[in-house]
Design a protein around this motif. Structure first.
Motif, short mmCIF file in Angstrom:
data_model
loop_
_atom_site.label_atom_id
_atom_site.label_comp_id
_atom_site.label_asym_id
_atom_site.label_seq_id
_atom_site.Cartn_x
_atom_site.Cartn_y
_atom_site.Cartn_z
N TYR A 95 -31.17 -27.07 -22.51
CA TYR A 95 -30.70 -26.43 -21.29
C TYR A 95 -31.64 -26.77 -20.16
N GLY A 96 -31.10 -27.10 -19.01
CA GLY A 96 -31.95 -27.36 -17.86
C GLY A 96 -31.23 -28.13 -16.79
N PRO A 97 -31.83 -28.23 -15.62
CA PRO A 97 -31.21 -28.95 -14.51
C PRO A 97 -30.91 -30.40 -14.87
N LEU A 98 -29.80 -30.89 -14.40
CA LEU A 98 -29.37 -32.25 -14.72
C LEU A 98 -30.46 -33.27 -14.42
N ALA A 99 -31.13 -33.14 -13.30
CA ALA A 99 -32.13 -34.12 -12.88
C ALA A 99 -33.33 -34.17 -13.81
N GLU A 100 -33.53 -33.13 -14.61
CA GLU A 100 -34.70 -33.05 -15.47
C GLU A 100 -34.42 -33.43 -16.92
N VAL A 101 -33.17 -33.76 -17.24
CA VAL A 101 -32.83 -34.11 -18.62
C VAL A 101 -33.30 -35.54 -18.91
#
Length: 244
Positions: A95-101
């Motif tokens: 789980y997490g912001p798209l930019a941080e995946v």
């Protein structure tokens, strides 16, 4: 109901997987489970399986390791004598912001969810006879993404829809069914019903409540038993109306 049957549940040491393993054993099946990290929890589930009078088996197997999954299938057959029911349950929850995946997260999530389900189903089907059952645990997030941060998880669970339909067509001529269960918010250690986000999650449901692991297990039992013989290639939501 399942006397004489043998089941394998991946990720069966806690939460939904443990409830499924207990339910199958209570219905008369002999049950093997895999676990990734907690041998203590797995042994506790084994004791619960054996307390029903059924034989059990515990095996360490990371769902991202295809060879470990194949070995788990082979050992189930070698020790318990056959394999009738496979429940693909092992999973993770990125789980997490798209930019941080990261790409590593993408690769592991797809391996644990999509590739593992394919590999285990492929291996298990080689040992199944008529009446075999392949049941995979998906997520309501494959059908409705309620908040940001779930793009990777939702993508990986959505892949199971196509896999299930393909398995149903490939294995139908052998009288083996394949189905998918989409749980909604379920009261487990990973997502407790009294957790900080629980009220928000309840607000997305039609019934205003969480599911329990036993709710999911009950649907597995229906699909695994005689009443499920003509259900194949479909997804069933057990989500308190999240996707309604």
């Amino acid at each position: 109901m399942l006397n004489g049957k043998v089941a394998l549940v991946t990720g069966g040491s806690r939460g939904i997987g443990a409830a499924i393993a207990r339910g199958l054993a209570g219905a008369g099946a002999e049950v093997a489970i895999t676990y990734a990290t907690s041998d203590v929890r797995a042994e506790a589930v084994l004791a619960q399986i054996e307390a029903t009078g059924s034989r059990g088996l515990v095996m360490a197997a990371d769902a991202a390791d295809a060879e470990a999954l194949r070995r788990a299938v082979a050992r189930t057959v070698a020790v318990l004598g056959r394999l009738d029911i496979l429940v693909n349950n092992a999973g993770i929850a990125p789980y997490g912001p798209l930019a941080e995946v990261s790409l590593d997260e993408v690769d592991r999530t797809l391996a644990v969810h999509a590739r593992a389900a394919f590999v285990t189903a492929q291996a298990a089907a080689a040992h199944m006879g008529a009446g075999g059952r392949i049941i995979t645990i998906g997520s309501s997030l494959a059908e409705r993404v309620t908040t940001p941060g779930w793009a990777l998880y939702s993508m990986s669970k959505s892949a199971l829809i196509g896999l299930t339909k393909g398995l149903a067509r490939d294995l139908g001529p052998r009288d083996i069914t394949a189905n998918l269960i989409h749980p909604g918010s379920t009261d487990t250690e990973m997502n407790p019903a009294d957790g900080p986000d629980a009220d928000g999650e309840r607000s997305y449901t039609a019934l205003g409540r969480y599911c329990t692991p036993e709710d999911i297990a009950a649907t597995v039992l229906h699909l695994a038993g005689p009443a499920g013989r003509n259900i194949t290639g479909t997804a069933i939501a057990v989500d308190a109306g999240t996707t309604a």
